[in-house]
Design a protein around this motif. Structure first.
Motif, short mmCIF file in Angstrom:
data_model
loop_
_atom_site.label_atom_id
_atom_site.label_comp_id
_atom_site.label_asym_id
_atom_site.label_seq_id
_atom_site.Cartn_x
_atom_site.Cartn_y
_atom_site.Cartn_z
N UNK A 1 0.83 -1.21 0.00
CA UNK A 1 0.00 0.00 0.00
C UNK A 1 0.86 1.26 0.00
N UNK A 2 1.96 1.21 0.79
CA UNK A 2 2.81 2.40 0.89
C UNK A 2 3.46 2.72 -0.44
N UNK A 3 3.85 1.66 -1.17
CA UNK A 3 4.51 1.94 -2.45
C UNK A 3 3.52 2.51 -3.47
N UNK A 4 2.24 2.13 -3.35
CA UNK A 4 1.23 2.69 -4.26
C UNK A 4 1.05 4.18 -3.98
N UNK A 52 17.40 -4.42 8.24
CA UNK A 52 16.40 -3.38 8.33
C UNK A 52 16.79 -2.23 9.23
N UNK A 53 17.84 -2.41 10.03
CA UNK A 53 18.29 -1.36 10.94
C UNK A 53 19.66 -0.81 10.52
N UNK A 54 19.96 -0.94 9.24
CA UNK A 54 21.22 -0.40 8.75
C UNK A 54 21.18 1.13 8.71
N UNK A 83 19.63 1.11 -6.05
CA UNK A 83 20.15 0.46 -4.85
C UNK A 83 19.36 -0.80 -4.53
N UNK A 84 18.05 -0.76 -4.73
CA UNK A 84 17.21 -1.94 -4.50
C UNK A 84 17.48 -3.01 -5.54
N UNK A 89 19.00 -2.91 -0.81
CA UNK A 89 17.72 -2.83 -0.12
C UNK A 89 16.80 -3.91 -0.70
N UNK A 90 15.75 -4.25 0.05
CA UNK A 90 14.84 -5.31 -0.39
C UNK A 90 13.60 -4.72 -1.05
N UNK A 91 13.09 -5.42 -2.04
CA UNK A 91 11.89 -4.95 -2.74
C UNK A 91 10.66 -4.89 -1.84
N UNK A 92 10.45 -5.85 -0.90
CA UNK A 92 9.27 -5.74 -0.03
C UNK A 92 9.25 -4.46 0.81
#
Length: 208
Positions: A1-4, A52-54, A83-84, A89-92
């Motif tokens: 939802x956030x990416x939309x 996730x905490x990088x 970068x993804x 970074x991860x796509x999710x």
């Protein structure tokens, strides 16, 4: 939802860009894509204890002052995509990184610049130290606190883990982030002021 939602924001930003002027200006194009590539290399230099905490330097204050609100958003988006794609970074988590790593910090940086331009004396040192140096530290703090809040809210990590493994590093990052952006902005306004779309000689140099 956030990416939309992030995609909608980026489409609205892109809609307001003067593409005809940008496509006619080869130098501006090189500047934009060069800035995006610089962000890619900067963001790939990450360090952290847990996934996730990088942490990494942002460089977004310089980007916002250099390219303005709209182009800085689009070039930071391009850097995040690369970068993804490179696996840093991860796509999710792309939507979260877009909101908390691009849209929010650039909004903070540009808003602080607007405040300094509107309410503070327009002087070169105000531009460098307040709109640049202090602004960069504040932007890093806001971004890190927002990411920490998201990690706790989403249940990925508990507050104690986020505080000890992520936020405890934040004080060590504020001054280097401020110094990095402050030095970059100083060099740009001295040697390449035409690259800084928010720097005006009539205001910061001729205003007495």
């Amino acid at each position: 939802m956030m990416w939309i939602l992030g995609a909608v924001i980026m489409l609205l930003v892109a809609w307001r860009v003067d593409w005809r002027a940008l496509l006619a200006d080869k130098g501006r194009q090189h500047l934009c894509f060069g800035a995006a590539m610089a962000l890619v290399f900067l963001w790939m230099l990450q360090a952290g204890i847990r996934d996730g905490l990088e942490v990494h330097f942002l460089g977004l204050t310089t980007l916002a002052l250099m390219l303005g609100w709209r182009l800085s958003q689009l070039m930071a988006l391009l850097a995040l995509l690369l970068v993804t794609a490179f696996g840093v970074e991860s796509w999710p988590e792309f939507g979260v990184n877009l909101w908390l790593g691009v849209i929010l910090p650039i909004a903070v940086s540009y808003f602080v610049f607007l405040l300094t331009y509107s309410y503070l004396y327009r002087h070169l040192f105000v531009y460098i130290f307040v709109a640049g140096f202090f602004n960069a530290a504040l932007t890093m703090a806001v971004k890190s606190l927002a990411m920490a809040a998201y990690m706790v809210w989403s249940g990925q990590y508990g507050w104690q883990t986020v505080q000890s493994d992520y936020l405890s590093i934040l004080p060590l990052l504020l001054f280097p982030e401020a110094l990095l952006n402050g030095m970059a902005i100083t060099l740009l306004v001295v040697f390449r002021p035409q690259w800084m779309c928010t720097f005006y000689d009539r205001d910061y140099l001729n205003n007495r």
